[in-house]
Design an enzyme around this catalytic site. Sequence first.
Site, PDB file in Angstrom:
ATOM      1  N   SER A 155       0.609  -1.399  -0.010  1.00 19.75           N
ATOM      2  CA  SER A 155       0.159  -0.290   0.196  1.00 19.75           C
ATOM      3  C   SER A 155       0.814   1.526  -0.442  1.00 19.75           C
ATOM      4  CB  SER A 155      -1.121   0.192   1.750  1.00 19.75           C
ATOM      5  OG  SER A 155      -0.223  -0.402   2.705  1.00 19.75           O
ATOM      6  N   ASP A 215      -3.596   3.829  15.577  1.00 17.14           N
ATOM      7  CA  ASP A 215      -4.526   2.736  15.035  1.00 17.14           C
ATOM      8  C   ASP A 215      -5.117   1.140  16.443  1.00 17.14           C
ATOM      9  OD1 ASP A 215      -4.741   0.414  11.789  1.00 17.14           O
ATOM     10  OD2 ASP A 215      -4.884  -0.303  13.894  1.00 17.14           O
ATOM     11  N   ASP A 249      -8.144   4.277  19.640  1.00 24.25           N
ATOM     12  CA  ASP A 249      -9.623   4.802  19.143  1.00 24.25           C
ATOM     13  C   ASP A 249      -9.381   6.163  18.523  1.00 24.25           C
ATOM     14  OD1 ASP A 249     -11.632   4.562  18.013  1.00 24.25           O
ATOM     15  OD2 ASP A 249     -12.985   3.677  19.866  1.00 24.25           O
ATOM     16  N   LYS A 267      -8.985   6.139   2.093  1.00 22.00           N
ATOM     17  CA  LYS A 267      -9.345   4.992   0.932  1.00 22.00           C
ATOM     18  C   LYS A 267     -11.256   5.097   1.083  1.00 22.00           C
ATOM     19  CE  LYS A 267      -7.222   1.245   1.112  1.00 22.00           C
ATOM     20  NZ  LYS A 267      -7.220  -0.285   1.587  1.00 22.00           N
ATOM     21  N   GLY A 297       1.569   0.178   8.727  1.00 18.38           N
ATOM     22  CA  GLY A 297       2.477   1.073   8.857  1.00 18.38           C
ATOM     23  C   GLY A 297       2.900   1.838   7.646  1.00 18.38           C
ATOM     24  N   SER A 298       3.324   0.967   6.984  1.00 15.77           N
ATOM     25  CA  SER A 298       4.021   1.774   5.843  1.00 15.77           C
ATOM     26  C   SER A 298       3.163   3.187   4.868  1.00 15.77           C
ATOM     27  CB  SER A 298       3.275   1.129   4.374  1.00 15.77           C
ATOM     28  OG  SER A 298       1.547   0.929   4.152  1.00 15.77           O
ATOM     29  N   TRP A 299       2.048   2.984   5.215  1.00 12.47           N
ATOM     30  CA  TRP A 299       2.056   4.576   4.805  1.00 12.47           C
ATOM     31  C   TRP A 299       2.793   5.594   5.386  1.00 12.47           C
ATOM     32  CZ3 TRP A 299      -3.355   6.753   3.029  1.00 12.47           C
ATOM     33  CH2 TRP A 299      -3.815   5.721   1.549  1.00 12.47           C
ATOM     34  N   ASP A 319      -5.770   5.258   5.488  1.00 10.22           N
ATOM     35  CA  ASP A 319      -5.703   3.553   4.510  1.00 10.22           C
ATOM     36  C   ASP A 319      -6.504   2.777   4.919  1.00 10.22           C
ATOM     37  OD1 ASP A 319      -5.030   2.224   2.400  1.00 10.22           O
ATOM     38  OD2 ASP A 319      -3.313   1.929   3.027  1.00 10.22           O
TER      39      ASP A 319
END
Length: 299
Positions: A25, A78, A94, A159, A53-55, A119
């Site tokens: 992603s 998250d 949250d 998204k 954590g890719s973004w 995302d």
Amino acid sequence: MGKSSKDKRDLYYRRAKEEGWRARSAFKLLQLNEQFELFKGISKVVDLCAAPGSWSQVLSRELYEVQKNPNGQIVAVDLQPMTPINGVTTLQADITHPKTLQRILDEFHGELADFVCSDGAPDVTGLHDLDEYIQAQLILSALQLTTCILKPGGTFVAKIFRGRDIDLLYSQLSYLFEKVICAKPRSSRGSSLEAFIVCLNYRPRPEWVPKLELDKSTEEFFEDANIGKSKNLEFLDLPNDERVIAKFIACGDLNDTDSDATYTLEGRREVLDPIQMPTSPPYKQALEMKRRGALVRNK
């Protein structure tokens, strides 16, 4: 990203491992940035629904390695735990809770964010109407928090699942942002309903002070914002002037890898280790029970 997957012949999946991204992603955000220059001039960033954590990795590289911004700050949120990333403050929290909002503002010392992205997506059921509804609610939850922490002129990216009534969401967003664009990165499979809503130039509603409260639904939160019918799901037959068709843009080089295709790797294939092992895999409890001898198969 594990060693075995149905995506193992997807070149974006393999490229993510080769380039050190935690998930494929990452390329979606990179291609969105190529089209819209999302990272230009940003300093304070919030990544919602961030795991694995890719973004956040992309944002960290951009702020600290490319821009070399000494004032850059990134907060990733998250419900799942995240392995640390250089220069990123991770909050296991949250996004709908007021305490999460306060924790983000504390990290920014009361200043507002330039860029908020999400995302996040639900575990899909295969029932498209249900999946689209749940995703829309997730976007509205992210939007709630965004209206509380995004500065005027800021950018919001999330998204979406394109469905029959997605224009109702476009309509609501158009009251809050100058431009609302639906974008499909090259790395997002064409066979998927997934796309990304790019909302540019945040315009807070006049005389509306967004306030995140634990006992308020998303409908109640936006009730006083005057951004269209609050109970929009009860009024699907809206007049044409209340429906908005967002511009659709395909992002990424057309000569780049086709995300729906599979490719044969030349020569001997090297098995690549995962970039990031699962932090809280669903099978962890079962493995612990098995070690203790507490997991017994019924005969």
